[in-house]
Design a protein around this motif. Structure first.
Motif, PDB file in Angstrom:
ATOM      1  N   UNK A  83      41.054  46.407  40.420  1.00 49.97           N
ATOM      2  CA  UNK A  83      41.620  47.419  39.525  1.00 49.97           C
ATOM      3  C   UNK A  83      43.119  47.188  39.349  1.00 49.97           C
ATOM      4  N   UNK A  84      43.799  46.741  40.426  1.00 52.68           N
ATOM      5  CA  UNK A  84      45.250  46.595  40.413  1.00 52.68           C
ATOM      6  C   UNK A  84      45.738  45.187  40.078  1.00 52.68           C
ATOM      7  N   UNK A  85      44.851  44.195  40.052  1.00 53.65           N
ATOM      8  CA  UNK A  85      45.302  42.810  39.845  1.00 53.65           C
ATOM      9  C   UNK A  85      44.166  41.943  39.341  1.00 53.65           C
ATOM     10  N   UNK A  86      44.551  40.815  38.781  1.00 53.03           N
ATOM     11  CA  UNK A  86      43.610  39.791  38.358  1.00 53.03           C
ATOM     12  C   UNK A  86      44.114  38.469  38.928  1.00 53.03           C
ATOM     13  N   UNK A  87      43.237  37.717  39.579  1.00 51.21           N
ATOM     14  CA  UNK A  87      43.616  36.463  40.224  1.00 51.21           C
ATOM     15  C   UNK A  87      42.731  35.348  39.682  1.00 51.21           C
ATOM     16  N   UNK A  88      43.348  34.253  39.243  1.00 52.61           N
ATOM     17  CA  UNK A  88      42.609  33.063  38.829  1.00 52.61           C
ATOM     18  C   UNK A  88      42.834  31.990  39.882  1.00 52.61           C
ATOM     19  N   UNK A  89      41.735  31.397  40.352  1.00 49.92           N
ATOM     20  CA  UNK A  89      41.806  30.354  41.374  1.00 49.92           C
ATOM     21  C   UNK A  89      41.175  29.093  40.797  1.00 49.92           C
ATOM     22  N   UNK A  90      41.902  27.979  40.866  1.00 49.01           N
ATOM     23  CA  UNK A  90      41.374  26.692  40.425  1.00 49.01           C
ATOM     24  C   UNK A  90      41.432  25.731  41.610  1.00 49.01           C
ATOM     25  N   UNK A  91      40.313  25.062  41.885  1.00 49.64           N
ATOM     26  CA  UNK A  91      40.256  24.063  42.943  1.00 49.64           C
ATOM     27  C   UNK A  91      39.922  22.727  42.305  1.00 49.64           C
ATOM     28  N   UNK A  92      40.756  21.735  42.563  1.00 50.56           N
ATOM     29  CA  UNK A  92      40.527  20.376  42.083  1.00 50.56           C
ATOM     30  C   UNK A  92      40.171  19.510  43.286  1.00 50.56           C
ATOM     31  N   UNK A  93      39.011  18.877  43.220  1.00 52.43           N
ATOM     32  CA  UNK A  93      38.490  18.073  44.337  1.00 52.43           C
ATOM     33  C   UNK A  93      38.761  16.597  44.088  1.00 52.43           C
ATOM     34  N   UNK A 113      41.082  19.303  48.617  1.00 52.74           N
ATOM     35  CA  UNK A 113      41.008  20.445  47.703  1.00 52.74           C
ATOM     36  C   UNK A 113      42.428  20.876  47.364  1.00 52.74           C
ATOM     37  N   UNK A 114      42.835  20.703  46.091  1.00 47.22           N
ATOM     38  CA  UNK A 114      44.124  21.222  45.644  1.00 47.22           C
ATOM     39  C   UNK A 114      43.853  22.607  45.055  1.00 47.22           C
ATOM     40  N   UNK A 115      44.458  23.620  45.638  1.00 44.39           N
ATOM     41  CA  UNK A 115      44.186  25.008  45.272  1.00 44.39           C
ATOM     42  C   UNK A 115      45.375  25.563  44.495  1.00 44.39           C
ATOM     43  N   UNK A 116      45.092  26.070  43.290  1.00 45.12           N
ATOM     44  CA  UNK A 116      46.116  26.695  42.460  1.00 45.12           C
ATOM     45  C   UNK A 116      45.718  28.154  42.240  1.00 45.12           C
ATOM     46  N   UNK A 117      46.649  29.060  42.482  1.00 36.48           N
ATOM     47  CA  UNK A 117      46.380  30.493  42.353  1.00 36.48           C
ATOM     48  C   UNK A 117      47.363  31.084  41.357  1.00 36.48           C
TER      49      UNK A 117
END
Length: 117
Positions: free
Chosen positions: A103-113, A24-28
């Motif tokens: 409310x204070x942040x937005x996080x995008x997480x992408x997982x490449x399998x 799992x390659x995790x990009x945040x």
């Protein structure tokens, strides 16, 4: 933990035996930030404070096929902490993304399998 140094940087490796594992390659990517940090207990992807929008470095972990990988994130603000989780089912190939809103942040997480050799 072992470190492998290369031309493009270094990689820290911790060894474990996981049967039927996939990579799992995790990009945040963090945007609209007050203060955000990763708090996973088993594998820590990031430790510290993010005080401006940015992309965190990529992390790679091994996960047993057909199990859930849970990533935990928290936002700290004046009166406490708010925690959110993102769950991803381990598959052989492909990618999946999830947006986490605070409310204070937005996080995008992408997982490449992908499969391990």
């Amino acid at each position: 933990m072992n470190r492998i140094d290369g031309d493009g940087g270094s990689v820290d490796i911790t060894l474990a035996l996981i049967r039927r594992a996939v990579e799992a390659m995790i990009e945040v990517v963090v945007s609209e930030v007050s203060f955000v940090s990763g708090i996973g207990k088993e594998i820590q992807l990031f430790h510290g404070v993010v005080d401006e929008p940015c992309g965190l470095r990529r992390s790679v972990v091994a996960v047993a096929l057909d199990t859930l990988m849970e990533l935990k994130f928290k936002v700290c603000h004046g009166c406490g902490e708010i925690e959110r989780c993102a769950n991803f089912k381990a598959i052989k190939h492909g990618s999946v993304s999830q947006d986490i809103k605070f409310d204070q942040a937005s996080i995008s997480v992408k997982v490449t399998w992908s499969t391990l050799l």
